[in-house]
Design a protein around this motif. Structure first.
Motif, PDB file in Angstrom:
ATOM      1  N   GLU A 305       0.808  -1.211   0.000  1.00  0.00           N
ATOM      2  CA  GLU A 305       0.000   0.000   0.000  1.00  0.00           C
ATOM      3  C   GLU A 305       0.849   1.273   0.000  1.00  0.00           C
ATOM      4  OE1 GLU A 305      -2.514  -0.433   3.369  1.00  0.00           O
ATOM      5  OE2 GLU A 305      -3.961  -1.721   2.304  1.00  0.00           O
ATOM      6  N   THR A 306       2.071   1.179   0.491  1.00  0.00           N
ATOM      7  CA  THR A 306       2.933   2.372   0.543  1.00  0.00           C
ATOM      8  C   THR A 306       3.760   2.402  -0.735  1.00  0.00           C
ATOM      9  OG1 THR A 306       3.049   2.063   2.934  1.00  0.00           O
ATOM     10  CG2 THR A 306       4.626   3.599   1.936  1.00  0.00           C
ATOM     11  N   TYR A 307       3.485   3.401  -1.557  1.00  0.00           N
ATOM     12  CA  TYR A 307       4.146   3.466  -2.857  1.00  0.00           C
ATOM     13  C   TYR A 307       5.573   4.005  -2.747  1.00  0.00           C
ATOM     14  CZ  TYR A 307      -0.489   2.628  -4.772  1.00  0.00           C
ATOM     15  OH  TYR A 307      -1.707   2.081  -5.063  1.00  0.00           O
ATOM     16  N   SER A 308       6.327   3.702  -3.776  1.00  0.00           N
ATOM     17  CA  SER A 308       7.695   4.220  -3.846  1.00  0.00           C
ATOM     18  C   SER A 308       7.653   5.755  -3.937  1.00  0.00           C
ATOM     19  CB  SER A 308       8.411   3.659  -5.078  1.00  0.00           C
ATOM     20  OG  SER A 308       8.534   2.253  -5.004  1.00  0.00           O
ATOM     21  N   GLY A 309       8.704   6.380  -3.411  1.00  0.00           N
ATOM     22  CA  GLY A 309       8.772   7.833  -3.521  1.00  0.00           C
ATOM     23  C   GLY A 309       9.592   8.470  -2.422  1.00  0.00           C
ATOM     24  N   GLU A 310       9.566   9.835  -2.375  1.00  0.00           N
ATOM     25  CA  GLU A 310      10.279  10.609  -1.369  1.00  0.00           C
ATOM     26  C   GLU A 310       9.301  11.032  -0.275  1.00  0.00           C
ATOM     27  OE1 GLU A 310      12.090  13.874  -3.362  1.00  0.00           O
ATOM     28  OE2 GLU A 310      13.480  12.601  -4.521  1.00  0.00           O
ATOM     29  N   SER A 313       8.173  12.888   6.309  1.00  0.00           N
ATOM     30  CA  SER A 313       7.719  12.623   7.675  1.00  0.00           C
ATOM     31  C   SER A 313       7.730  11.113   7.904  1.00  0.00           C
ATOM     32  CB  SER A 313       6.301  13.181   7.890  1.00  0.00           C
ATOM     33  OG  SER A 313       5.393  12.531   7.033  1.00  0.00           O
ATOM     34  N   PRO A 314       7.884  10.673   9.148  1.00  0.00           N
ATOM     35  CA  PRO A 314       7.919   9.228   9.425  1.00  0.00           C
ATOM     36  C   PRO A 314       6.703   8.530   8.830  1.00  0.00           C
ATOM     37  CG  PRO A 314       8.570  10.459  11.359  1.00  0.00           C
ATOM     38  CD  PRO A 314       8.073  11.467  10.369  1.00  0.00           C
ATOM     39  N   THR A 315       6.959   7.419   8.118  1.00  0.00           N
ATOM     40  CA  THR A 315       5.888   6.718   7.404  1.00  0.00           C
ATOM     41  C   THR A 315       6.007   5.218   7.658  1.00  0.00           C
ATOM     42  OG1 THR A 315       5.941   8.415   5.679  1.00  0.00           O
ATOM     43  CG2 THR A 315       4.845   6.318   5.138  1.00  0.00           C
ATOM     44  N   MET A 316       4.871   4.549   7.781  1.00  0.00           N
ATOM     45  CA  MET A 316       4.842   3.105   7.962  1.00  0.00           C
ATOM     46  C   MET A 316       4.591   2.427   6.607  1.00  0.00           C
ATOM     47  SD  MET A 316       5.466   3.062  11.139  1.00  0.00           S
ATOM     48  CE  MET A 316       5.222   1.328  11.548  1.00  0.00           C
ATOM     49  N   LEU A 351      15.299   5.927   7.610  1.00  0.00           N
ATOM     50  CA  LEU A 351      15.793   7.224   7.171  1.00  0.00           C
ATOM     51  C   LEU A 351      16.688   7.049   5.947  1.00  0.00           C
ATOM     52  CD1 LEU A 351      16.734   8.799  10.625  1.00  0.00           C
ATOM     53  CD2 LEU A 351      14.785   9.429   9.165  1.00  0.00           C
ATOM     54  N   GLY A 352      16.674   8.018   5.062  1.00  0.00           N
ATOM     55  CA  GLY A 352      17.491   7.942   3.862  1.00  0.00           C
ATOM     56  C   GLY A 352      16.855   7.059   2.804  1.00  0.00           C
ATOM     57  N   LYS A 353      17.705   6.510   1.929  1.00  0.00           N
ATOM     58  CA  LYS A 353      17.203   5.681   0.842  1.00  0.00           C
ATOM     59  C   LYS A 353      17.115   4.214   1.278  1.00  0.00           C
ATOM     60  CE  LYS A 353      18.936   8.612  -2.910  1.00  0.00           C
ATOM     61  NZ  LYS A 353      19.781   8.685  -4.123  1.00  0.00           N
ATOM     62  N   SER A 354      16.083   3.537   0.783  1.00  0.00           N
ATOM     63  CA  SER A 354      15.916   2.110   1.104  1.00  0.00           C
ATOM     64  C   SER A 354      15.172   1.412  -0.027  1.00  0.00           C
ATOM     65  CB  SER A 354      15.156   1.937   2.424  1.00  0.00           C
ATOM     66  OG  SER A 354      13.864   2.521   2.327  1.00  0.00           O
ATOM     67  N   THR A 355      15.416   0.095  -0.127  1.00  0.00           N
ATOM     68  CA  THR A 355      14.736  -0.741  -1.128  1.00  0.00           C
ATOM     69  C   THR A 355      14.125  -1.945  -0.422  1.00  0.00           C
ATOM     70  OG1 THR A 355      16.274  -0.095  -2.892  1.00  0.00           O
ATOM     71  CG2 THR A 355      15.016  -2.124  -3.219  1.00  0.00           C
ATOM     72  N   PHE A 356      12.848  -2.136  -0.623  1.00  0.00           N
ATOM     73  CA  PHE A 356      12.141  -3.280  -0.040  1.00  0.00           C
ATOM     74  C   PHE A 356      11.639  -4.175  -1.165  1.00  0.00           C
ATOM     75  CE2 PHE A 356      12.235  -0.551   3.549  1.00  0.00           C
ATOM     76  CZ  PHE A 356      12.039  -1.331   4.686  1.00  0.00           C
ATOM     77  N   LYS A 357      11.814  -5.481  -1.006  1.00  0.00           N
ATOM     78  CA  LYS A 357      11.252  -6.460  -1.939  1.00  0.00           C
ATOM     79  C   LYS A 357      10.364  -7.414  -1.151  1.00  0.00           C
ATOM     80  CE  LYS A 357      14.973  -6.376  -5.389  1.00  0.00           C
ATOM     81  NZ  LYS A 357      14.141  -5.991  -6.545  1.00  0.00           N
ATOM     82  N   PHE A 358       9.149  -7.647  -1.686  1.00  0.00           N
ATOM     83  CA  PHE A 358       8.165  -8.497  -1.013  1.00  0.00           C
ATOM     84  C   PHE A 358       7.751  -9.645  -1.938  1.00  0.00           C
ATOM     85  CE2 PHE A 358       7.814  -4.221   0.663  1.00  0.00           C
ATOM     86  CZ  PHE A 358       7.756  -4.407   2.034  1.00  0.00           C
ATOM     87  N   ILE A 359       7.429 -10.794  -1.315  1.00  0.00           N
ATOM     88  CA  ILE A 359       6.977 -11.951  -2.091  1.00  0.00           C
ATOM     89  C   ILE A 359       6.021 -12.766  -1.239  1.00  0.00           C
ATOM     90  CG2 ILE A 359       8.684 -13.710  -1.425  1.00  0.00           C
ATOM     91  CD1 ILE A 359       9.030 -14.237  -4.477  1.00  0.00           C
ATOM     92  N   GLU A 376      12.720   7.115  -0.055  1.00  0.00           N
ATOM     93  CA  GLU A 376      13.722   8.043   0.481  1.00  0.00           C
ATOM     94  C   GLU A 376      13.029   8.926   1.506  1.00  0.00           C
ATOM     95  OE1 GLU A 376      17.199  11.215  -0.812  1.00  0.00           O
ATOM     96  OE2 GLU A 376      15.744  10.540  -2.302  1.00  0.00           O
ATOM     97  N   LEU A 377      13.447   8.773   2.773  1.00  0.00           N
ATOM     98  CA  LEU A 377      12.852   9.542   3.870  1.00  0.00           C
ATOM     99  C   LEU A 377      13.874  10.563   4.374  1.00  0.00           C
ATOM    100  CD1 LEU A 377      10.718  10.162   6.020  1.00  0.00           C
ATOM    101  CD2 LEU A 377      11.629   8.231   7.354  1.00  0.00           C
ATOM    102  N   VAL A 378      13.521  11.853   4.222  1.00  0.00           N
ATOM    103  CA  VAL A 378      14.380  12.951   4.709  1.00  0.00           C
ATOM    104  C   VAL A 378      13.517  13.863   5.575  1.00  0.00           C
ATOM    105  CG1 VAL A 378      15.839  14.906   4.098  1.00  0.00           C
ATOM    106  CG2 VAL A 378      15.808  12.860   2.640  1.00  0.00           C
ATOM    107  N   LEU A 379      13.816  13.927   6.882  1.00  0.00           N
ATOM    108  CA  LEU A 379      13.009  14.728   7.807  1.00  0.00           C
ATOM    109  C   LEU A 379      13.478  16.192   7.778  1.00  0.00           C
ATOM    110  CD1 LEU A 379      12.902  12.246  10.825  1.00  0.00           C
ATOM    111  CD2 LEU A 379      11.209  12.554   9.006  1.00  0.00           C
ATOM    112  N   PRO A 380      12.562  17.128   7.881  1.00  0.00           N
ATOM    113  CA  PRO A 380      12.901  18.565   7.833  1.00  0.00           C
ATOM    114  C   PRO A 380      13.401  19.072   9.176  1.00  0.00           C
ATOM    115  CG  PRO A 380      10.538  18.303   8.012  1.00  0.00           C
ATOM    116  CD  PRO A 380      11.090  16.917   7.907  1.00  0.00           C
ATOM    117  N   THR A 381      14.569  18.570   9.605  1.00  0.00           N
ATOM    118  CA  THR A 381      15.138  18.995  10.879  1.00  0.00           C
ATOM    119  C   THR A 381      16.645  18.844  10.840  1.00  0.00           C
ATOM    120  OG1 THR A 381      15.198  18.576  13.255  1.00  0.00           O
ATOM    121  CG2 THR A 381      14.820  16.683  11.822  1.00  0.00           C
TER     122      THR A 381
END
Length: 481
Positions: A305-310, A313-316, A351-359, A376-381
């Motif tokens: 359900e969580t699509y790829s992107g930038e 804010s913290p995201t599950m 935090l930062g860049k990550s790659t997840f693979k699911f099966i 890619e998660l970058v917090l504004p702080t």
């Protein structure tokens, strides 16, 4: 009776001397000189009588003398004929004895044994060879094989034992003896290929089992080839020590192919499994190939359900788990398997860049296609994780839990506390936080979680102890309130 050659005492009826092997003549050998002398005598008498025959004018006295001479001639001829018959009879007797001996198995064996006793192997071989020509006897074959071996006639030795193995007259004990001797012969020459061929070609299971460690029989497959509607864990096995090499695409295996160690799981598709066995003596078996068609439904690719992107804010990261399947994932870019991490609940985005693979793996152990997400998660702080880790230690020193920022525990307790970043999360109605985990490290350097979790407000840099479950009912307790 004494032997005419060496003088050894002999028993009555013996046909040869057991010491020197001299043949004993029952009837004296016929001498040509005697025959010639008898023939000359008879011829001379006949000529004398013919020369004395008178003409018709001679008197009755002469006729009487002639008659007497004729009678004398007849007697001489009769004696000569009798003598000749005796000579012929003696010669026939000698020929008969020799013929008897040549066709007597017992005589040939006796002569062979006498030759062996005297060390004459070559002559003994001739007598044993004649004996087995006269009578098929496995015991005699063994004696013959032993002499071949003693005489260095290796091929004849192997051929004789091979004949014993193939003979219908060979008993089980004799068969075992023949195999033992042949295998010992090949083993001494490190000719393990011949041993393998010998055992592969026999139908005698007892012999196979007795010497199976020399065999390189083809691998056995736990499933017969065919079509299956389920995943099959194919097992390959061998009856002796060695290595099984295999391929799954039908190509011929070699000692550089995959080595079989665990079951080969075959899921949807067509597989040609080709295998061979190499025993501990380096002998390769025949190659065996079997085809398997696995026709089962594959599960779909996971729905993430969580699509790829930038993200800022913290995201599950959330994945839909099907009722009849299990979701596995990786974060190192590799394709997940059923040994990878199992997805059980939403995962905090790193935090930062990550790659997840699911099966997804279904209940039959079949997996579907892989779903990949890149974030890619970058917090504004400007407040970093390292600052939060250093700050929590300073706060705990102020609270009296730690003696210093190295994690030394108050109260002179052994070991120390260390702190690790776990994730960045949004706590409902409270804001965004760095979640830190406390670990206890003993004097040996072994670390274990203490179960204590701290939360640091990303924007206000306030430090809390997190009580309760972060995603359900989080409670924050200010450390130095």
């Amino acid at each position: 009776m004494k032997c005419p050659n060496c003088g050894t005492d002999m028993k009555d009826g013996d046909l040869y001397c057991e010491v020197c092997g001299e043949e004993i003549h029952i009837v004296p050998d016929f001498e040509p000189e005697i025959e010639y002398s008898i023939s000359e005598t008879l011829s001379g008498i006949s000529e004398d009588v013919l020369e004395e025959v008178p003409d018709e004018k001679q008197g009755s006295a002469v006729k009487k003398e002639i008659t007497a001479n004729k009678r004398k001639l007849k007697r001489i001829i009769a004696i000569g004929a009798l003598t000749l018959l005796l000579i012929i009879g003696a010669a026939a007797a000698v020929i008969g004895i020799r013929n008897y001996r040549y066709n007597s198995v017992q005589y040939q064996i006796s002569r062979a044994q006498a030759c062996v006793a005297s060390g004459n192997v070559e002559e003994a071989l001739g007598f044993y060879q004649r004996a087995v020509e006269l009578e098929e006897n496995i015991y005699l074959r063994f004696q013959l094989a032993a002499l071949y071996e003693q005489n260095g006639q290796n091929q004849e030795y192997v051929n004789t034992l091979s004949f014993i193995i193939s003979s219908p007259y060979t008993t089980e004990d004799e068969l075992e003896t023949a195999y033992k001797r042949l295998i010992a012969y090949f083993r001494d020459r490190e000719d393990y290929a011949s041993i393998n061929t010998l055992l592969i070609n026999t139908e005698n299971e007892a012999i196979r089992n007795m010497f199976q460690h020399y065999m390189a029989a083809p691998p056995e497959f736990s499933y017969t080839e065919g079509t299956y509607a389920e995943v099959i864990p194919l097992k390959l096995s061998a009856s002796t020590q060695g290595t099984i090499y295999y391929t799954t695409d039908g190509t011929l295996p070699s000692d550089s192919s995959d080595i079989y160690t665990t079951p080969i799981f075959l899921d949807t598709g067509t597989f040609v499994i080709t295998a061979m066995f190499v025993n501990e003596y380096g002998i390769s078996s025949e190659v065996v190939a079997k085809t398997y068609i696995i026709d089962i439904m594959k599960p779909p690719a996971p729905e993430v359900e969580t699509y790829s992107g930038e993200y800022t804010s913290p995201t599950m990261i959330k994945v839909v788990v099907p009722a009849d399947g299990t979701v596995y994932y990786t974060t190192d870019g590799s394709i997940p398997t059923d040994h990878s991490a199992q997805y059980r609940e939403a995962i905090p985005m790193p935090l930062g860049k990550s790659t997840f693979k699911f099966i997804i793996y279904n209940e039959e152990g079949v997996c579907g296609s892989c779903t990949t997400r890149q974030y890619e998660l970058v917090l504004p702080t400007d407040f970093t994780v390292d600052m939060a880790l250093q700050g929590i230690k300073e706060e705990l020193v102020l609270s009296g839990k730690l003696l210093d920022t190295e994690g030394t525990i108050a109260g002179n307790l052994p070991g120390r506390y260390i702190y690790a970043f776990q994730s960045a999360q949004t706590l409902a109605g409270m804001g965004d936080f760095y979640i830190l985990t406390e670990l206890y490290e003993d004097s040996a350097g072994v670390q274990n979680r203490t179960g204590t979790i701290y939360a640091v407000d990303i924007y206000t840099q306030t430090y809390y102890k997190l009580i309760g479950e972060p995603f359900k009912n989080p409670i924050l307790e200010l450390i130095n309130g």
